[in-house]
Scaffold this active site. Sequence first.
Site, PDB file in Angstrom:
ATOM      1  N   ASP A  96      -3.964  -8.136  -6.973  1.00 21.74           N
ATOM      2  CA  ASP A  96      -3.503  -8.565  -5.845  1.00 21.74           C
ATOM      3  C   ASP A  96      -4.237  -9.814  -5.274  1.00 21.74           C
ATOM      4  O   ASP A  96      -4.986  -9.906  -4.543  1.00 21.74           O
ATOM      5  CB  ASP A  96      -3.569  -7.306  -4.790  1.00 21.74           C
ATOM      6  CG  ASP A  96      -3.330  -7.701  -3.231  1.00 21.74           C
ATOM      7  OD1 ASP A  96      -2.414  -8.628  -3.052  1.00 21.74           O
ATOM      8  OD2 ASP A  96      -3.901  -7.002  -2.637  1.00 21.74           O
ATOM      9  N   HIS A 133       0.935  -1.179   0.013  1.00 17.31           N
ATOM     10  CA  HIS A 133       0.217   0.000   0.139  1.00 17.31           C
ATOM     11  C   HIS A 133       0.774   1.215   0.023  1.00 17.31           C
ATOM     12  O   HIS A 133       0.382   2.399  -0.508  1.00 17.31           O
ATOM     13  CB  HIS A 133      -0.958   0.006   1.141  1.00 17.31           C
ATOM     14  CG  HIS A 133      -1.984  -1.093   1.061  1.00 17.31           C
ATOM     15  ND1 HIS A 133      -2.516  -1.836   2.231  1.00 17.31           N
ATOM     16  CD2 HIS A 133      -2.596  -1.536   0.047  1.00 17.31           C
ATOM     17  CE1 HIS A 133      -3.342  -2.613   1.710  1.00 17.31           C
ATOM     18  NE2 HIS A 133      -3.560  -2.498   0.598  1.00 17.31           N
ATOM     19  N   ASP A 181     -14.935 -11.961 -11.230  1.00 17.85           N
ATOM     20  CA  ASP A 181     -13.425 -12.492 -11.255  1.00 17.85           C
ATOM     21  C   ASP A 181     -12.519 -11.530 -11.871  1.00 17.85           C
ATOM     22  O   ASP A 181     -12.889 -10.792 -12.694  1.00 17.85           O
ATOM     23  CB  ASP A 181     -13.543 -13.905 -12.208  1.00 17.85           C
ATOM     24  CG  ASP A 181     -12.236 -14.321 -12.318  1.00 17.85           C
ATOM     25  OD1 ASP A 181     -11.937 -15.098 -11.464  1.00 17.85           O
ATOM     26  OD2 ASP A 181     -11.622 -14.014 -13.244  1.00 17.85           O
ATOM     27  N   SER A 226      -6.649  -1.783   0.065  1.00 15.70           N
ATOM     28  CA  SER A 226      -6.428  -0.891  -1.154  1.00 15.70           C
ATOM     29  C   SER A 226      -7.473  -0.059  -1.740  1.00 15.70           C
ATOM     30  O   SER A 226      -7.293   1.028  -2.210  1.00 15.70           O
ATOM     31  CB  SER A 226      -5.858  -1.825  -2.345  1.00 15.70           C
ATOM     32  OG  SER A 226      -6.739  -2.943  -2.583  1.00 15.70           O
ATOM     33  N   HIS A 277      -8.875  -7.232  -6.678  1.00 16.78           N
ATOM     34  CA  HIS A 277      -9.043  -8.173  -5.857  1.00 16.78           C
ATOM     35  C   HIS A 277      -9.119  -7.403  -4.608  1.00 16.78           C
ATOM     36  O   HIS A 277      -8.572  -7.152  -3.859  1.00 16.78           O
ATOM     37  CB  HIS A 277      -7.914  -9.076  -5.558  1.00 16.78           C
ATOM     38  CG  HIS A 277      -7.526 -10.181  -6.617  1.00 16.78           C
ATOM     39  ND1 HIS A 277      -6.850  -9.584  -7.687  1.00 16.78           N
ATOM     40  CD2 HIS A 277      -7.804 -11.274  -6.709  1.00 16.78           C
ATOM     41  CE1 HIS A 277      -6.763 -10.866  -8.572  1.00 16.78           C
ATOM     42  NE2 HIS A 277      -7.132 -11.799  -7.909  1.00 16.78           N
TER      43      HIS A 277
END
Length: 279
Positions: free
Chosen positions: A163, A18, A142, A99, A41
């Site tokens: 990620d 991060h 996805d 994130s 993700h």
Amino acid sequence: MNYRHIFHAGNPADVMKHAVMALILEHLRVKPAPFCVLDTHAGIGRYDLTSEAAQKTLEYEDGVGRLFGAPAPHPSLTPYLEAVAAINPDGALRAYPGSPRIARAALRPQDRLVLGELHPDDAHALRREFRDDPQVAVHEIDAYVALKAHLPPKEKRGLVLIDPPFEQPDEFTRMANGLAAAHRRWPTGIYALWYPIKERAAVWRFQDAVEKTGIPKILLAELTWHPEDTHLRLNGSGLLIVNPPWRLDETLKETLAALHAVLPSTGGGVSVTWLAPEA
């Protein structure tokens, strides 16, 4: 689908990932033209460090806990620490920004954030976190489908963060293939792919697969805090960055060295190298 990041939120791997992400976003903010961030993700966006799960592992104490409330060990860490402080306004470390929150803290009115999350419960939590926020779009999707669906963005500038939780045994292969396909669709975007450093041979195979794609201008940044004498623990983490901002390599050498000095370690170190030069 079984991975729960709350057990690991704010640990050294999160800090490294991060902090670099926030630094890349600062570079994007320099120019007035809008940018888009795609987080494939995304997780849930905010993690309660007072929860039973976080208190069970206390991994954040050896990560963000070593930095929060203290002067930044390097000026380039300021954007990251400001994002952490923003969700802890009373000065006590009770929450950690995933994130999505790191990205949201960097957005200007003209910028946009697209979040992809496959786990239905996490996608629901993410929608709740950013409800009524017109600059954030959440999709239950996805990650590798998201790369096809949302690239290239209309803004023409931006960052893609990939990620994965590394639940799948072929995750490194999926990442390399996903990057290759995404880069064909949007060759000028910045891509940051996070990976765990456990078994070095697996990392080398991943890097070799990416290098063979022929994608130019790829930077590798790694921070390890344990000697790589066993693959049974997380020894460190890395980021493979395509199209890194100008002089990011020089900044990361100093930034990651400062992190290694303040985070607890039994060895390891910092490596910032070029996997592929600029074409």
